[in-house]
Design an enzyme around this catalytic site. Structure first.
Site, PDB file in Angstrom:
ATOM      1  N   LYS A  45     -12.523  -1.389   6.092  1.00 56.12           N
ATOM      2  CA  LYS A  45     -11.804  -2.337   6.926  1.00 56.12           C
ATOM      3  C   LYS A  45     -12.323  -2.256   8.358  1.00 56.12           C
ATOM      4  O   LYS A  45     -12.787  -3.234   8.903  1.00 56.12           O
ATOM      5  CB  LYS A  45     -10.290  -2.070   6.905  1.00 56.12           C
ATOM      6  CG  LYS A  45      -9.524  -2.620   5.704  1.00 56.12           C
ATOM      7  CD  LYS A  45      -9.930  -2.068   4.384  1.00 56.12           C
ATOM      8  CE  LYS A  45      -9.193  -2.655   3.214  1.00 56.12           C
ATOM      9  NZ  LYS A  45      -8.156  -1.783   2.695  1.00 56.12           N
TER      10      LYS A  45
ATOM     11  N   TRP B 232       0.820  -1.219   0.000  1.00 57.25           N
ATOM     12  CA  TRP B 232       0.000   0.000   0.000  1.00 57.25           C
ATOM     13  C   TRP B 232       0.846   1.257   0.000  1.00 57.25           C
ATOM     14  O   TRP B 232       0.568   2.203  -0.744  1.00 57.25           O
ATOM     15  CB  TRP B 232      -1.004  -0.026   1.152  1.00 57.25           C
ATOM     16  CG  TRP B 232      -2.087  -1.032   0.894  1.00 57.25           C
ATOM     17  CD1 TRP B 232      -2.319  -2.176   1.604  1.00 57.25           C
ATOM     18  CD2 TRP B 232      -3.052  -1.023  -0.177  1.00 57.25           C
ATOM     19  NE1 TRP B 232      -3.370  -2.862   1.042  1.00 57.25           N
ATOM     20  CE2 TRP B 232      -3.844  -2.182  -0.042  1.00 57.25           C
ATOM     21  CE3 TRP B 232      -3.326  -0.149  -1.220  1.00 57.25           C
ATOM     22  CZ2 TRP B 232      -4.892  -2.495  -0.921  1.00 57.25           C
ATOM     23  CZ3 TRP B 232      -4.357  -0.450  -2.110  1.00 57.25           C
ATOM     24  CH2 TRP B 232      -5.128  -1.604  -1.949  1.00 57.25           C
TER      25      TRP B 232
ATOM     26  N   ASP C 234      -1.546   6.567   6.231  1.00 53.16           N
ATOM     27  CA  ASP C 234      -2.626   5.699   5.755  1.00 53.16           C
ATOM     28  C   ASP C 234      -2.903   4.701   6.874  1.00 53.16           C
ATOM     29  O   ASP C 234      -2.106   3.817   7.143  1.00 53.16           O
ATOM     30  CB  ASP C 234      -2.164   4.981   4.474  1.00 53.16           C
ATOM     31  CG  ASP C 234      -3.220   4.031   3.915  1.00 53.16           C
ATOM     32  OD1 ASP C 234      -4.273   3.855   4.552  1.00 53.16           O
ATOM     33  OD2 ASP C 234      -2.975   3.473   2.822  1.00 53.16           O
TER      34      ASP C 234
HETATM   35  C1  PLP Z   1      -7.561  -1.313   1.439  1.00 51.05           C
HETATM   36  C2  PLP Z   1      -6.428  -0.339   1.579  1.00 51.05           C
HETATM   37  C3  PLP Z   1      -6.247   0.703   0.664  1.00 51.05           C
HETATM   38  C4  PLP Z   1      -7.126   0.886  -0.539  1.00 51.05           C
HETATM   39  O1  PLP Z   1      -8.364   1.324  -0.128  1.00 51.05           O
HETATM   40  P1  PLP Z   1      -9.520   1.679  -1.182  1.00 51.05           P
HETATM   41  O2  PLP Z   1     -10.553   2.246  -0.251  1.00 51.05           O
HETATM   42  O3  PLP Z   1      -9.920   0.417  -1.847  1.00 51.05           O
HETATM   43  O4  PLP Z   1      -8.981   2.682  -2.118  1.00 51.05           O
HETATM   44  C5  PLP Z   1      -5.193   1.564   0.875  1.00 51.05           C
HETATM   45  N1  PLP Z   1      -4.377   1.437   1.924  1.00 51.05           N
HETATM   46  C6  PLP Z   1      -4.536   0.454   2.829  1.00 51.05           C
HETATM   47  C7  PLP Z   1      -3.593   0.350   3.973  1.00 51.05           C
HETATM   48  C8  PLP Z   1      -5.570  -0.473   2.670  1.00 51.05           C
HETATM   49  O5  PLP Z   1      -5.730  -1.452   3.570  1.00 51.05           O
END
Ligand code: PLP
Length: 361
Positions: A196, A101, A172
């Site tokens: 999540k 990511w 993030d």
């Molecule tokens: C799932 C995830 C993403 C992507 O998220 P989207 O909402 O599908 O764009 C980005 N960073 C992390 C750490 C993730 O777990």
């Protein structure tokens, strides 16, 4: 029909109580005569839902007043672009790459402007965090970007390793936000896709310090400008109303679970149970991540004999255990232990895994 034990990485399990409440309120929300999906986002009913969701989130995370809370769309992936669009301001930013990511975030930012890689652990297969000596920071960077929990590789930055580097820290937190207390004041910007640990997909949470608003060049689209979104209370256009409503129900549920400190204790116990099973399997199961940065939320593991993968997944499904297939880039299995995954669910998983060793080991 019984609900299965759901270990999906995302969209992921939601608390059953929350789903039931949403179901009860679906046809007629609090006497409004319609569902949340069917009401104006500018009416007093939805405005109260949004205000309460924000207030509860602020209380849960202890978000200081000088931070704005934005409920946006486009997922964390949109933030990979929106962050440099807003914050670079003609300068350079640093990225620490610790998994898929943060690698994607770094790559996307390269399309927008100048960014540097301050550290990268890909050579280790993303199984560890960089050491302090390996991190080469630019003291003049517009910001430093990190992914505090790598969902695919199962690498998490422990809270105590979040250090002040003198530049705004952008994180993030998609896959572990709300799983433990967070020192929000150490960050310039925190972002997370909802699916999540917050609620349904379609909502993206951004928590941004006021000092970082208003830096975007006038050439970026209005809807991408954090300052405009903040001025309009996340309602420049129609927000994802139903997703915000469900997220609000989750925030209320979290308050009943003892808040983030309560969640952190439960999450630590869940992770400990699963890692103990993996480490105690005599090599039948392996998790390759350094013990000091193993994720409490996403636990990837492989079977020593990959020919058993398909049988494992098939039997798991028959036992009511869902979402265990690992990400294609890593292979093997992955169990995601988000807030809505109960201690009981993890016990059922571990019993299944132990039993599988007895029959196949
Ligand atoms: C799932 C995830 C993403 C992507 O998220 P989207 O909402 O599908 O764009 C980005 N960073 C992390 C750490 C993730 O777990």
């Amino acid at each position: 029909m019984a609900r299965a034990w759901n270990f999906s990485a995302g969209p992921a399990a939601l608390p059953e109580e929350v789903l039931r409440q949403a179901q009860e309120e679906l046809l007629d929300w609090h006497g409004a005569g319609c569902s949340v999906m069917e009401m104006s986002h500018r009416g007093k009913e939805f405005m109260s839902i949004l205000a309460e969701a924000e207030a509860d989130l602020r209380e849960l995370m202890g978000i200081p007043e000088q931070y704005k809370v934005l409920f946006l769309q486009g997922g964390a992936t949109q933030q990979f672009a929106q962050i440099p669009m807003n914050l670079l301001a003609g300068r350079s930013a640093d990225y620490i790459v610790t998994g898929s990511w943060s690698k994607k975030a770094f790559k996307e930012a390269q399309r927008i402007g100048t960014v540097r890689c301050a550290a990268n652990t890909e050579e280790s297969g993303f199984t560890r965090l960089p050491t302090a000596e390996e991190i080469k920071l630019d003291p003049f960077a517009a910001y430093l970007h990190v992914c505090t929990n790598e969902t695919i590789h199962g690498v998490e930055i422990p809270a105590e390793r979040i250090a002040d580097t003198g530049v705004p820290l952008v994180a993030d937190m998609s896959s572990h936000i709300l799983s433990r207390p967070v020192p929000v004041e150490k960050f310039g910007l925190i972002y997370a896709g909802a699916q999540k640990n917050i609620g349904p997909s379609g909502v993206t949470l951004v928590i941004i310090h006021r000092d970082l608003l208003g830096m975007a060049p006038l050439t970026i689209p209005t809807i991408m400008d954090y300052a405009v979104m903040a001025e309009n209370g996340s309602m420049l256009n129609t927000p994802p109303t139903f997703g915000i409503y469900v997220a609000g129900l989750i925030f209320q549920w979290l308050k009943c679970q003892g808040g983030l400190a309560g969640m952190a204790a439960v999450n630590a116990a869940k992770a400990e149970t699963l890692y103990a099973c993996i480490d105690g399997s005599g090599g039948f199961y392996t998790n390759p991540v350094d013990v000091d940065c193993r994720s409490r939320m996403n636990v990837p593991f492989t079977l020593a004999d990959a020919r058993l993968d398909a049988v494992f997944l098939e039997e798991a499904k028959a036992a009511g255990l869902l979402g265990l297939k690992g990400h294609k880039s890593v292979g093997g299995m992955r169990a995601s232990l988000y807030n809505a995954v109960s201690v009981e669910a993890v016990q059922v998983l571990v019993e299944f895994m132990n039993e599988f060793v007895r029959r196949n080991g």
